[in-house]
Write a protein that holds these residues in place. Structure first.
Motif, PDB file in Angstrom:
ATOM      1  N   ALA A   1      78.907 -32.487  47.115  1.00 15.33           N
ATOM      2  CA  ALA A   1      77.449 -32.441  47.054  1.00 15.33           C
ATOM      3  C   ALA A   1      76.850 -33.772  46.596  1.00 15.33           C
ATOM      4  O   ALA A   1      75.656 -34.008  46.796  1.00 15.33           O
ATOM      5  N   CYS A   2      77.655 -34.663  46.020  1.00 13.61           N
ATOM      6  CA  CYS A   2      77.155 -35.941  45.506  1.00 13.61           C
ATOM      7  C   CYS A   2      77.211 -37.070  46.531  1.00 13.61           C
ATOM      8  O   CYS A   2      76.698 -38.153  46.276  1.00 13.61           O
TER       9      CYS A   2
ATOM     10  N   GLU B   1      73.724 -38.055  47.442  1.00 15.74           N
ATOM     11  CA  GLU B   1      73.077 -38.751  46.324  1.00 15.74           C
ATOM     12  C   GLU B   1      73.571 -40.191  46.233  1.00 15.74           C
ATOM     13  O   GLU B   1      72.791 -41.109  45.988  1.00 15.74           O
TER      14      GLU B   1
END
Length: 153
Positions: A37-38, A41
């Motif tokens: 999920a990073c 980012e």
């Protein structure tokens, strides 16, 4: 911390926790959890840093793809809890580094993926977009750094 220079003459940090700014050529470093999920980012932070430095859209796009591949590989092939991403921009080059905390069983290397395989093409993409890339152990002996250099302009 000690540092050394790579084949293109860019200084590289000696360890996972490299300082945020080094010498006249600033290096930006950020850390994120080693989670899928990073990846987005990391790409967002990279693009913002590159925009601050006046790097054009095409290079930002290429750098985002390269960082995504390196970050994803660090998640998949190391036992890391967090991943460090570093960026250094010069007038003609940009260097990305992704450092993990653990050692994978093999060195990263491009491979030919089968037609029906969903993964396995990331380093081929890195190889196509980067002027050079490679791997070296972190200076503290804990993990490794996969780096890529892209040309600006």
């Amino acid at each position: 911390m000690a540092s050394s220079h790579d084949a293109l003459g860019l200084e590289r940090p000696a360890g996972f926790d490299a300082p945020r700014h080094l010498s006249a050529s600033r290096m930006d470093v950020f850390h994120l959890p080693a989670l899928g999920a990073c990846v987005a980012e990391a790409r967002r932070r990279l693009r913002a840093l590159l925009a601050e430095r006046g790097v054009d859209d095409d290079v930002r796009d290429d750098a985002g793809l390269v960082l995504s591949e390196l970050f994803t590989n660090a998640i998949r092939y190391s036992d890391s809890e967090r991943i460090a991403c570093a960026l250094r921009v010069t007038s003609s080059l940009l260097r990305l580094e992704v450092a993990d905390q653990g050692r994978g069983l093999t060195q990263p290397q491009p491979r030919e993926a089968g037609v029906d395989e969903e993964s396995g093409r990331g380093l081929l993409l890195v190889n196509a977009l980067a002027a050079a890339w490679g791997v070296h152990p972190c200076g503290d002996g804990q993990g490794r750094v996969v780096w890529a250099v892209l040309r600006r302009g």
